[in-house]
Scaffold this motif. Structure first.
Motif, short mmCIF file in Angstrom:
data_model
loop_
_atom_site.label_atom_id
_atom_site.label_comp_id
_atom_site.label_asym_id
_atom_site.label_seq_id
_atom_site.Cartn_x
_atom_site.Cartn_y
_atom_site.Cartn_z
N ALA A 1 0.89 -1.31 -0.03
CA ALA A 1 -0.04 0.00 -0.05
C ALA A 1 1.16 1.11 -0.04
N VAL A 2 2.10 1.34 0.64
CA VAL A 2 3.02 2.52 0.73
C VAL A 2 3.91 2.48 -0.45
N GLN A 3 4.79 1.24 -0.90
CA GLN A 3 5.73 1.37 -1.79
C GLN A 3 5.34 0.56 -3.05
N GLY A 4 4.26 -0.05 -3.34
CA GLY A 4 3.84 -0.86 -4.46
C GLY A 4 3.68 -0.05 -5.53
N ASP A 5 3.16 -0.65 -6.80
CA ASP A 5 2.82 0.11 -7.97
C ASP A 5 1.96 1.08 -7.91
N TYR A 6 0.86 0.69 -7.24
CA TYR A 6 -0.27 1.78 -6.93
C TYR A 6 -0.34 2.36 -5.49
N GLY A 7 1.11 2.25 -4.95
CA GLY A 7 0.98 2.88 -3.44
C GLY A 7 0.94 4.16 -3.36
N VAL A 8 1.35 4.89 -2.25
CA VAL A 8 1.05 6.34 -1.86
C VAL A 8 2.07 6.91 -2.30
N PHE A 9 3.35 6.52 -2.40
CA PHE A 9 4.40 6.89 -2.86
C PHE A 9 4.64 7.14 -4.43
N GLN A 10 3.74 6.11 -5.37
CA GLN A 10 3.68 6.08 -6.60
C GLN A 10 2.69 7.32 -6.76
N GLN A 11 1.82 7.29 -6.23
CA GLN A 11 0.66 8.25 -6.40
C GLN A 11 1.19 9.78 -6.38
N VAL A 12 2.09 9.95 -5.19
CA VAL A 12 2.44 11.31 -5.22
C VAL A 12 3.63 11.59 -6.49
N GLN A 13 4.30 10.42 -7.05
CA GLN A 13 5.22 10.84 -7.87
C GLN A 13 4.19 10.86 -9.21
#
Length: 97
Positions: free
Chosen positions: A27-39
């Motif tokens: 949920a945090v680091q995955g392909d659709y995670g939080v960090f990916q959404q910010v990027q």
């Protein structure tokens, strides 16, 4: 005397903890995670700015093209282009280089 937890219960809770950690990580680091959404949002903003810049350039080029077309001839722009590209001058002008 207390009885130690059964081996099956320990394995069950270890599997649950492992799955919980995996899904939290995803949920945090995955392909659709939080960090990916910010990027993705940051990249979207950057691409929108680039699109706006290119649209402004296109508008300027279309304006210049329209001003040099046969339907609308801007004599000042034509004079400027002839001077810049072809090096034309008027007979009463002095050229300083």
């Amino acid at each position: 005397m207390t009885k130690p937890p059964a081996l099956g219960a320990t394995v069950y809770f270890m599997i649950l903890a492992t799955l919980g950690l995996y899904f939290t990580f995803a949920a945090v680091q995955g392909d659709y995670g939080v960090f990916q959404q910010v990027q993705i949002r940051a990249q979207t903003e950057q691409l929108e700015q680039e699109r706006d810049r290119l649209q402004a350039q296109l508008d300027d080029i279309q304006n210049l093209t329209r001003r040099l077309s046969t339907q609308y001839l801007d004599l000042d722009l034509l004079d400027q282009q002839a001077r810049d590209i072809l090096g034309y001058t008027r007979p009463d002008e002095i050229v300083i280089r």
